[in-house]
Design an enzyme around this catalytic site. Sequence first.
Site, PDB file in Angstrom:
ATOM      1  N   ASP A  60       0.656  -1.290  -0.025  1.00 47.15           N
ATOM      2  CA  ASP A  60       0.050  -0.169  -0.110  1.00 47.15           C
ATOM      3  C   ASP A  60       0.814   1.190  -0.015  1.00 47.15           C
ATOM      4  O   ASP A  60       0.189   2.306   0.345  1.00 47.15           O
ATOM      5  CB  ASP A  60      -0.879  -0.014   1.241  1.00 47.15           C
ATOM      6  CG  ASP A  60      -0.341   0.408   2.403  1.00 47.15           C
ATOM      7  OD1 ASP A  60       0.834  -0.233   2.603  1.00 47.15           O
ATOM      8  OD2 ASP A  60      -0.903   0.825   3.399  1.00 47.15           O
ATOM      9  N   GLU A  61       2.063   1.031  -0.427  1.00 46.86           N
ATOM     10  CA  GLU A  61       2.909   2.261  -0.259  1.00 46.86           C
ATOM     11  C   GLU A  61       3.745   2.617  -1.782  1.00 46.86           C
ATOM     12  O   GLU A  61       4.089   1.373  -2.073  1.00 46.86           O
ATOM     13  CB  GLU A  61       3.997   2.445   1.002  1.00 46.86           C
ATOM     14  CG  GLU A  61       3.305   2.304   2.210  1.00 46.86           C
ATOM     15  CD  GLU A  61       4.444   2.099   3.274  1.00 46.86           C
ATOM     16  OE1 GLU A  61       4.194   2.808   4.168  1.00 46.86           O
ATOM     17  OE2 GLU A  61       4.856   0.968   3.303  1.00 46.86           O
TER      18      GLU A  61
HETATM   19 MG   LIG Z   1      -0.855   2.293   5.004  1.00 45.20          MG
END
Ligand SMILES: [Mg+2]
Length: 129
Positions: free
Chosen positions: A103-104
């Site tokens: 998620d990055e």
């Molecule tokens: Mg996150």
Amino acid sequence: MPLALVDCDSFYASCERLFRPDLRKKPIVVLSNNDGCVIARSKEAKAMGIKMGVPWFQIKKAYLANGGHVFSSNFALYGDMSARVMNILECMFLQAYEVYSIDEAFLDLDTLDKNFNLYKFGCHVKRCY
Ligand SMILES: [Mg+2]
């Protein structure tokens, strides 16, 4: 070289919420394989004091009694949602981004047009959510 870090908020919990819009602003936790422990928390669950990694059996009764919602992990779903997020970043930043985790991602802002308004872009992304 100005860089930005994109970090999806409470990613696993946010993915589950996509299919349960009725849980907007409700506490959500996601559990590890075999429902052993908490591996993701919405901000509402964090506000209830739920700690990352806590064994589920220790908090289950009180958490559910206080209106919390719980999901078993669905890594196929999270992987698919991650690919969608990264695809959007790829469309915008071409090769000037680096996926850091599920998620990055890091973005190289030097590649943007001088007139690109990051503030407006951020507001647009937030409204879409
Ligand atoms: Mg996150």
